[in-house]
Design a protein around this motif. Structure first.
Motif, PDB file in Angstrom:
ATOM      1  N   PHE A 330       5.977  12.240   3.257  1.00  0.00           N
ATOM      2  CA  PHE A 330       4.493  11.741   3.455  1.00  0.00           C
ATOM      3  C   PHE A 330       3.908  11.567   2.301  1.00  0.00           C
ATOM      4  CE2 PHE A 330       3.648  16.346   2.897  1.00  0.00           C
ATOM      5  CZ  PHE A 330       2.717  16.677   1.849  1.00  0.00           C
ATOM      6  N   ILE A 331       4.020  11.691   1.210  1.00  0.00           N
ATOM      7  CA  ILE A 331       3.338  11.256  -0.070  1.00  0.00           C
ATOM      8  C   ILE A 331       3.225   9.952  -0.180  1.00  0.00           C
ATOM      9  CG2 ILE A 331       5.199  11.270  -1.857  1.00  0.00           C
ATOM     10  CD1 ILE A 331       3.210  12.587  -3.800  1.00  0.00           C
ATOM     11  N   PRO A 332       4.349   8.966   0.157  1.00  0.00           N
ATOM     12  CA  PRO A 332       3.938   7.580   0.151  1.00  0.00           C
ATOM     13  C   PRO A 332       2.786   7.207   0.959  1.00  0.00           C
ATOM     14  CG  PRO A 332       6.446   8.127   0.267  1.00  0.00           C
ATOM     15  CD  PRO A 332       5.559   9.245   0.386  1.00  0.00           C
ATOM     16  N   SER A 333       2.773   7.949   2.128  1.00  0.00           N
ATOM     17  CA  SER A 333       1.556   7.388   3.088  1.00  0.00           C
ATOM     18  C   SER A 333       0.267   7.482   2.417  1.00  0.00           C
ATOM     19  CB  SER A 333       1.680   8.248   4.448  1.00  0.00           C
ATOM     20  OG  SER A 333       1.234   9.352   4.024  1.00  0.00           O
ATOM     21  N   ILE A 334       0.090   8.465   1.662  1.00  0.00           N
ATOM     22  CA  ILE A 334      -1.272   8.710   0.904  1.00  0.00           C
ATOM     23  C   ILE A 334      -1.382   7.622  -0.451  1.00  0.00           C
ATOM     24  CG2 ILE A 334      -2.454  10.375  -0.647  1.00  0.00           C
ATOM     25  CD1 ILE A 334      -1.022  12.655   0.627  1.00  0.00           C
ATOM     26  N   THR A 335      -0.416   7.451  -0.799  1.00  0.00           N
ATOM     27  CA  THR A 335      -0.608   6.555  -2.184  1.00  0.00           C
ATOM     28  C   THR A 335      -0.676   4.984  -1.560  1.00  0.00           C
ATOM     29  OG1 THR A 335       1.917   6.408  -2.387  1.00  0.00           O
ATOM     30  CG2 THR A 335       0.726   7.801  -3.789  1.00  0.00           C
ATOM     31  N   SER A 336      -0.044   4.734  -0.677  1.00  0.00           N
ATOM     32  CA  SER A 336      -0.193   3.436  -0.073  1.00  0.00           C
ATOM     33  C   SER A 336      -1.445   3.080   0.853  1.00  0.00           C
ATOM     34  CB  SER A 336       0.919   3.217   1.006  1.00  0.00           C
ATOM     35  OG  SER A 336       0.896   4.187   2.299  1.00  0.00           O
ATOM     36  N   SER A 337      -2.306   4.115   1.050  1.00  0.00           N
ATOM     37  CA  SER A 337      -3.574   3.928   1.648  1.00  0.00           C
ATOM     38  C   SER A 337      -4.448   3.575   0.572  1.00  0.00           C
ATOM     39  CB  SER A 337      -4.031   5.291   2.226  1.00  0.00           C
ATOM     40  OG  SER A 337      -4.210   6.288   0.993  1.00  0.00           O
ATOM     41  N   TRP A 338      -4.253   3.413  -0.622  1.00  0.00           N
ATOM     42  CA  TRP A 338      -5.251   2.845  -1.890  1.00  0.00           C
ATOM     43  C   TRP A 338      -5.108   1.325  -1.940  1.00  0.00           C
ATOM     44  CZ3 TRP A 338      -3.256   7.656  -5.112  1.00  0.00           C
ATOM     45  CH2 TRP A 338      -4.056   8.586  -4.572  1.00  0.00           C
ATOM     46  N   SER A 339      -4.117   0.731  -1.375  1.00  0.00           N
ATOM     47  CA  SER A 339      -4.032  -0.607  -1.310  1.00  0.00           C
ATOM     48  C   SER A 339      -3.510  -1.116  -2.784  1.00  0.00           C
ATOM     49  CB  SER A 339      -5.531  -1.418  -0.975  1.00  0.00           C
ATOM     50  OG  SER A 339      -5.685  -0.983   0.386  1.00  0.00           O
ATOM     51  N   HIS A 340      -2.819  -0.503  -3.451  1.00  0.00           N
ATOM     52  CA  HIS A 340      -2.271  -1.168  -4.560  1.00  0.00           C
ATOM     53  C   HIS A 340      -0.946  -1.801  -4.477  1.00  0.00           C
ATOM     54  CE1 HIS A 340      -5.125   1.368  -7.177  1.00  0.00           C
ATOM     55  NE2 HIS A 340      -4.679   2.434  -6.515  1.00  0.00           N
ATOM     56  N   SER A 341      -0.372  -2.411  -5.357  1.00  0.00           N
ATOM     57  CA  SER A 341       0.829  -3.237  -5.280  1.00  0.00           C
ATOM     58  C   SER A 341       1.813  -2.119  -4.972  1.00  0.00           C
ATOM     59  CB  SER A 341       1.301  -4.080  -6.622  1.00  0.00           C
ATOM     60  OG  SER A 341       1.365  -3.153  -7.698  1.00  0.00           O
ATOM     61  N   PRO A 342       3.143  -2.596  -4.475  1.00  0.00           N
ATOM     62  CA  PRO A 342       4.258  -1.710  -4.211  1.00  0.00           C
ATOM     63  C   PRO A 342       4.537  -1.034  -5.389  1.00  0.00           C
ATOM     64  CG  PRO A 342       4.423  -3.780  -2.880  1.00  0.00           C
ATOM     65  CD  PRO A 342       3.339  -3.949  -3.930  1.00  0.00           C
ATOM     66  N   ALA A 343       4.558  -1.645  -6.490  1.00  0.00           N
ATOM     67  CA  ALA A 343       5.184  -1.018  -7.801  1.00  0.00           C
ATOM     68  C   ALA A 343       4.309   0.186  -8.283  1.00  0.00           C
ATOM     69  CB  ALA A 343       5.132  -1.990  -9.012  1.00  0.00           C
ATOM     70  N   ILE A 344       2.913  -0.131  -7.913  1.00  0.00           N
ATOM     71  CA  ILE A 344       1.907   1.064  -8.518  1.00  0.00           C
ATOM     72  C   ILE A 344       1.844   2.165  -7.598  1.00  0.00           C
ATOM     73  CG2 ILE A 344      -0.434   1.471  -8.764  1.00  0.00           C
ATOM     74  CD1 ILE A 344       0.873  -0.203 -11.153  1.00  0.00           C
ATOM     75  N   THR A 345       2.306   1.701  -6.271  1.00  0.00           N
ATOM     76  CA  THR A 345       2.380   2.776  -5.180  1.00  0.00           C
ATOM     77  C   THR A 345       3.305   3.663  -5.235  1.00  0.00           C
ATOM     78  OG1 THR A 345       1.347   1.213  -3.687  1.00  0.00           O
ATOM     79  CG2 THR A 345       2.556   3.033  -2.605  1.00  0.00           C
ATOM     80  N   GLN A 346       4.612   2.971  -5.861  1.00  0.00           N
ATOM     81  CA  GLN A 346       5.822   4.019  -6.137  1.00  0.00           C
ATOM     82  C   GLN A 346       5.454   4.688  -7.518  1.00  0.00           C
ATOM     83  OE1 GLN A 346       8.311   4.376  -4.348  1.00  0.00           O
ATOM     84  NE2 GLN A 346       8.219   2.867  -2.944  1.00  0.00           N
ATOM     85  N   LEU A 347       4.800   4.122  -8.373  1.00  0.00           N
ATOM     86  CA  LEU A 347       4.560   5.197  -9.581  1.00  0.00           C
ATOM     87  C   LEU A 347       3.560   5.999  -9.322  1.00  0.00           C
ATOM     88  CD1 LEU A 347       4.194   2.270 -12.387  1.00  0.00           C
ATOM     89  CD2 LEU A 347       5.814   4.191 -12.305  1.00  0.00           C
ATOM     90  N   LEU A 348       2.793   6.267  -8.252  1.00  0.00           N
ATOM     91  CA  LEU A 348       1.755   7.058  -8.074  1.00  0.00           C
ATOM     92  C   LEU A 348       2.453   8.243  -7.545  1.00  0.00           C
ATOM     93  CD1 LEU A 348      -1.315   5.078  -6.626  1.00  0.00           C
ATOM     94  CD2 LEU A 348      -1.130   6.340  -8.891  1.00  0.00           C
TER      95      LEU A 348
END
Length: 531
Positions: A330-348
């Motif tokens: 579920f952590i990707p669902s939190i980081t993806s809600s911030w509308s960053h690029s896919p690479a930044i979303t993975q880095l978070l």
């Protein structure tokens, strides 16, 4: 020729452990007469054995200073941990690779529904549970370098073939095969470490292994994202390339492990004769003055299956592994809600794992120093509970992201502690191998439950998933103090019995012979459970 004949006879009549000890005593009987006394440097060449290995006589009793012993363990760390870390890292990535493939259109490519995908996840854990014990016992019979390498190579082949499946049914088949093969890698590595390190040096080594692998694995999502951009090359989709390339890497790691991994301390030619003798003796009398049983018999397996503490530790490990598996879902669902690029979303998703690795190593260091395990496990479960409470409440995404730090720190800190704890309290190599395999194999069933309750339809709050996670943590918080209380009571009664024997002028074994004490293992009166 006579020595070789004797060694050949021992090999036919004994297990791998007994073979090494028998060959040792036979081959060095003449050579030991000319060895210098303990504590001096020996340049005498070890006598070769029939199987090409070299052995050490356990009757030597070298005396090392504190500084020399520290240098020896650092030398062992340098020879074991780097390769084991790579093997464990690849194994962890293999187990979670299907999640990364999902983000690269696996479901679209195979026309999977959400429930079918979750079933594919579960089908990995069932054979993992079933094959854990026989796989680890095979590691006892075969050389660890050969068995772990064979598991890695065959796992790599299965993963590569996964990239070529075209429908749901073949996907289930390869997941079942992968679960059966992976079942021996993680428990096998842990058991392998117990053959080298005394019980109160083990926790920190497991933490180093987990920490390095977890930090590296935290970047796996970013790596998978990069590989996914190969979509279209060779007529394959991105998710296919993820499986194919990871499978090739796994095969390569398995081949390297075959040549790099050391086997048992008695056959480690990278160490001197005295160093090997010291490690063997330190391990042999680590738990009991009567030594430790090495033979493999059916009664050892049955003893582990019937031991109350094994099943208590299974419940504790379930309460740790469930949060560990759930947070990655579920952590990707939190980081993806911030509308960053896919690479930044993975880095978070990386920072929680880096912080967790640091905390885990510090906790393990002090756990070994204090010779206590339950405080680390207890603190880890409390952190998990706080983190899930922060995520189940209706809070801002930034607060929920902060809560994932608690979950990752707690689960990663408690995991090596719970495994080292059971290992410390099982005496006898075969019983320990069975107990660890049972703990890890059955404990992983909690991940199967987690995979079924984190549904995409419940995003982003995942009330059902977080609720089940809190239930697992609650079970751990109930079982943990009960286990500590029982250990404390048994230790107290054994210490009282030993004091009475000393007053009567008896030895610690009382009416038991040393051989009987060795057979009793952790049930012997002088064995003290680690808390």
């Amino acid at each position: 020729m006579k020595l070789l004949s004797l060694a050949s006879s021992a090999k036919r009549s004994r297990s791998a452990d007994d073979h090494e000890e028998a060959a040792t005593n036979q081959m060095h009987a003449i050579e030991l007469q000319s060895l210098p006394s303990a504590g001096t440097n020996s340049t005498k060449r070890d006598a070769p054995r029939e199987d090409g290995l070299r052995a050490v006589d356990t009757s030597i009793s070298p005396q090392l200073t504190i500084q020399e012993e520290r240098r020896l363990w650092k030398k062992v760390d340098a020879r074991l941990l780097p390769m084991l870390t790579v093997v464990y890292l690849v194994s962890v990535f293999n187990q979670g690779i299907i999640v990364h493939a999902r983000s690269n259109n696996l479901e679209v490519g195979l026309n999977l529904t959400d429930s079918q995908f979750r079933i594919a996840l579960v089908m990995f854990t069932i054979p993992y549970c079933v094959f854990a014990i026989p796989s680890v016992l095979l590691l006892r019979v075969l050389r660890p370098s050969r068995w772990l390498a064979a598991l890695m190579v065959t796992s790599g082949i299965v993963i590569t073939l996964t990239g070529l499946v075209k429908s749901y049914a073949p996907l289930l088949g390869v997941r079942i095969c992968l679960g059966a093969l992976e079942a021996g890698i993680f428990p096998g590595i842990i058991y392998y470490l117990t053959l080298w390190y005394p019980r109160h040096l083990l926790h920190f080594r497991i933490a180093l292994l987990f920490g390095a692998a977890s930090v590296a694995n935290s970047f796996s999502g970013l790596v998978a994202y990069g590989i996914g951009r190969m979509a279209g090359k060779g007529g394959l989709l991105g998710w296919s390339w993820i499986f194919i390339l990871e499978g090739i890497v796994t095969v390569i790691v398995g081949v390297v492990a075959f040549f790099v991994l050391l086997d048992l301390p008695s056959a480690a030619t990278a160490l001197s004769l005295e160093e090997r003798a010291f490690i063997q003796l330190r391990k042999k009398y680590d738990n009991s003055s009567g030594g430790e049983e090495k033979g493999l018999e059916c009664r050892h397996v049955i003893a582990a299956l019937k031991d109350w503490q094994v099943w208590m530790h299974v419940l504790v490990l379930m309460s740790v592994l469930a949060p560990l598996a759930g947070v990655s879902l579920f952590i990707p669902s939190i980081t993806s809600s911030w509308s960053h690029s896919p690479a930044i979303t993975q880095l978070l998703t990386v920072p929680p794992y880096i912080v967790a690795a640091i905390v885990m190593c510090f906790a393990a260091f002090y756990s070994d120093k204090l010779k206590m395990r339950f405080p680390v496990v207890l603190a880890g479960l409390v952190c998990c509970m706080i983190g899930f409470l922060m995520n189940i409440c209706k809070l801002r995404s930034g607060v929920r992201y902060f809560g994932t730090f608690f979950i990752v720190i707690g689960s990663y800190s408690a995991l090596p502690g719970s495994i080292a704890w059971l290992s410390n309290n099982l005496a006898g190599q075969s019983k320990r191998a069975t107990g660890l395999a049972l703990q890890i194999g059955v404990g992983n069933l909690s991940t199967a439950v987690v995979y079924t309750v984190y549904r995409q339809a419940d995003a982003p709050r995942y009330l059902l998933g977080h609720g089940v996670e809190l239930a697992f943590v609650g079970v751990g918080l109930l079982v943990l103090p009960v286990t500590v209380a029982v250990y404390t009571r048994i230790n107290g009664s054994r210490q009282a019995a030993l004091r009475r024997r000393r007053l009567r002028g008896e030895g610690p074994e009382g009416r038991w012979t040393k051989e009987e004490m060795r057979m009793l293992g952790d049930r012997a009166a002088e064995f003290k459970y680690t808390l």
